[in-house]
Scaffold this motif. Structure first.
Motif, short mmCIF file in Angstrom:
data_model
loop_
_atom_site.label_atom_id
_atom_site.label_comp_id
_atom_site.label_asym_id
_atom_site.label_seq_id
_atom_site.Cartn_x
_atom_site.Cartn_y
_atom_site.Cartn_z
N LYS A 106 103.64 55.10 56.77
CA LYS A 106 102.54 53.40 57.32
C LYS A 106 101.88 53.70 56.05
N PRO A 107 101.61 52.26 55.57
CA PRO A 107 101.02 51.83 54.23
C PRO A 107 99.57 52.29 54.28
N ALA A 108 98.43 53.18 53.73
CA ALA A 108 97.06 52.54 53.84
C ALA A 108 96.86 52.79 52.65
N PHE A 109 94.82 52.63 53.14
CA PHE A 109 94.24 51.66 51.82
C PHE A 109 94.07 53.22 51.06
N ILE A 110 94.91 53.80 49.89
CA ILE A 110 94.52 55.07 49.36
C ILE A 110 94.13 54.65 47.49
N HIS A 111 93.61 55.84 47.41
CA HIS A 111 92.80 55.92 45.93
C HIS A 111 93.31 56.25 45.12
N GLY A 112 94.40 56.74 45.08
CA GLY A 112 95.46 57.49 44.43
C GLY A 112 95.71 58.26 43.16
N ASP A 113 94.08 58.56 43.30
CA ASP A 113 94.27 59.96 41.91
C ASP A 113 92.67 59.95 42.81
N LEU A 114 92.91 61.03 43.51
CA LEU A 114 91.72 61.09 44.26
C LEU A 114 91.55 62.90 43.69
N GLN A 115 91.66 62.86 42.84
CA GLN A 115 91.12 64.20 42.00
C GLN A 115 90.38 64.71 42.91
N ILE A 116 89.56 66.31 42.29
CA ILE A 116 88.57 67.00 42.78
C ILE A 116 87.33 66.66 42.96
N THR A 117 87.78 66.20 41.04
CA THR A 117 86.82 65.58 40.44
C THR A 117 85.65 64.45 40.62
N HIS A 118 86.76 63.46 41.27
CA HIS A 118 86.59 61.76 41.67
C HIS A 118 85.34 61.82 42.50
N VAL A 119 85.31 62.96 43.72
CA VAL A 119 84.80 63.12 44.70
C VAL A 119 82.66 63.47 44.36
N PHE A 120 81.56 62.95 44.37
CA PHE A 120 80.93 63.36 43.86
C PHE A 120 79.62 63.69 44.96
N VAL A 121 79.16 64.97 45.44
CA VAL A 121 78.47 65.05 46.55
C VAL A 121 77.45 65.83 46.24
N ASP A 122 75.90 65.61 47.11
CA ASP A 122 74.81 66.23 46.87
C ASP A 122 74.24 66.06 48.53
N GLY A 123 74.53 68.39 48.15
CA GLY A 123 73.94 68.43 49.32
C GLY A 123 75.30 68.60 50.07
N ASP A 124 75.62 68.75 51.42
CA ASP A 124 76.34 68.34 51.99
C ASP A 124 77.24 66.42 52.27
N GLU A 125 76.73 65.83 51.29
CA GLU A 125 77.17 64.11 51.84
C GLU A 125 77.32 64.16 50.27
N VAL A 126 78.18 62.92 50.29
CA VAL A 126 79.45 62.26 49.97
C VAL A 126 78.69 61.46 49.20
#
Length: 248
Positions: free
Chosen positions: A144-164
């Motif tokens: 079932k199609p979803a809105f995907i990032h398509g290249d969600l490498q670990i280096t593409h998600v930024f966090v500060d403490g426990d928040e995105v």
């Protein structure tokens, strides 16, 4: 400013950092079109677009640090991984972008082509390729199609403490298989899947995620090698493929 940092550079695109500004140059302007449109639609924190003058796109840096790096243990907390899972779930539950994504037939054809290349060039032992292709077949089912990032490498998600604080690099965003995003984010960090799914929710299909680990690693190797990257570096794609041989 301390100077210009080359974040990534190959024949298709280059990303430079100057202070708090990232400058992306891409030979295909459609990538920037998708990136700008997807960031405007995504219900998660994204970088601010500063200006665009094809073939260049300037975006602001996001606060915090990447969730981790492929090939190294992630130092982010379980809560940060859970927050990332919750952010990905919001994305997957959002309305679909209006442009098409890859079809099941596209993915299957790519797997055939890239496995043939791996065999022809003796890049990996035949048994490693055979076993991972067997596992990868599980991902080749209608989704079932979803809105995907398509290249969600670990280096593409930024966090500060426990928040995105931000998700970057949206040029591959499209309708697609939600399990693909979860697999790419945990590629090489399989021990963090439980933390990610704590935030994402209980309905993720672990067998399909596992299949995408194999499929992604098989299909990415050719491109990585041709563009000067090393999928055989510790903890990277070839280690992911070899690990499947140690499983029952």
């Amino acid at each position: 400013m301390d100077g210009v940092e080359v974040v990534v550079a190959h024949s298709q695109r280059a990303t430079l950092r100057v202070g708090e500004v990232f400058l992306k140059v891409d030979v295909d302007p459609a990538h920037a079109d998708v990136e700008v449109a997807a960031m405007a639609m995504a219900p998660v924190p994204t970088p601010a677009v500063l200006w665009r003058e094809p073939p260049a796109l300037a975006i602001a840096a996001v606060p915090g640090k990447a969730l981790g790096v492929l090939g190294e243990p992630s130092t982010a907390s379980p809560a940060a991984w859970a927050a990332a899972g919750a952010a990905v779930r919001r994305l997957h539950d959002a309305p679909l972008p209006p442009w098409p994504g890859r079809t099941l037939e596209d993915v299957a054809a790519e797997l055939d082509r890239e496995c043939a290349w791996l065999h022809a060039n003796a890049v990996l032992p035949a048994e490693v390729i055979r076993r991972n292709r067997e596992i990868a077949q599980i991902a080749l089912r209608p989704w079932k199609p979803a809105f995907i990032h398509g290249d969600l490498q670990i280096t593409h998600v930024f966090v500060d403490g426990d928040e995105v604080t931000g998700v970057i690099d949206w040029s591959e965003a499209a309708p697609g298989d939600a399990m693909f995003d979860l697999a790419i984010l945990t590629l090489g960090h399989e021990e963090r899947l439980d933390d990610l799914l704590t935030g994402y929710g209980p309905d993720a299909d672990r067998d399909v995620i596992r299949a995408w680990w194999s499929l992604r690693s098989l299909t990415a190797a050719h491109w990585l090698i041709e563009h000067g990257f090393d999928p055989d570096a510790p903890g990277c794609e070839f280690d992911v493929l070899r690990a499947r041989l140690r499983e029952p």
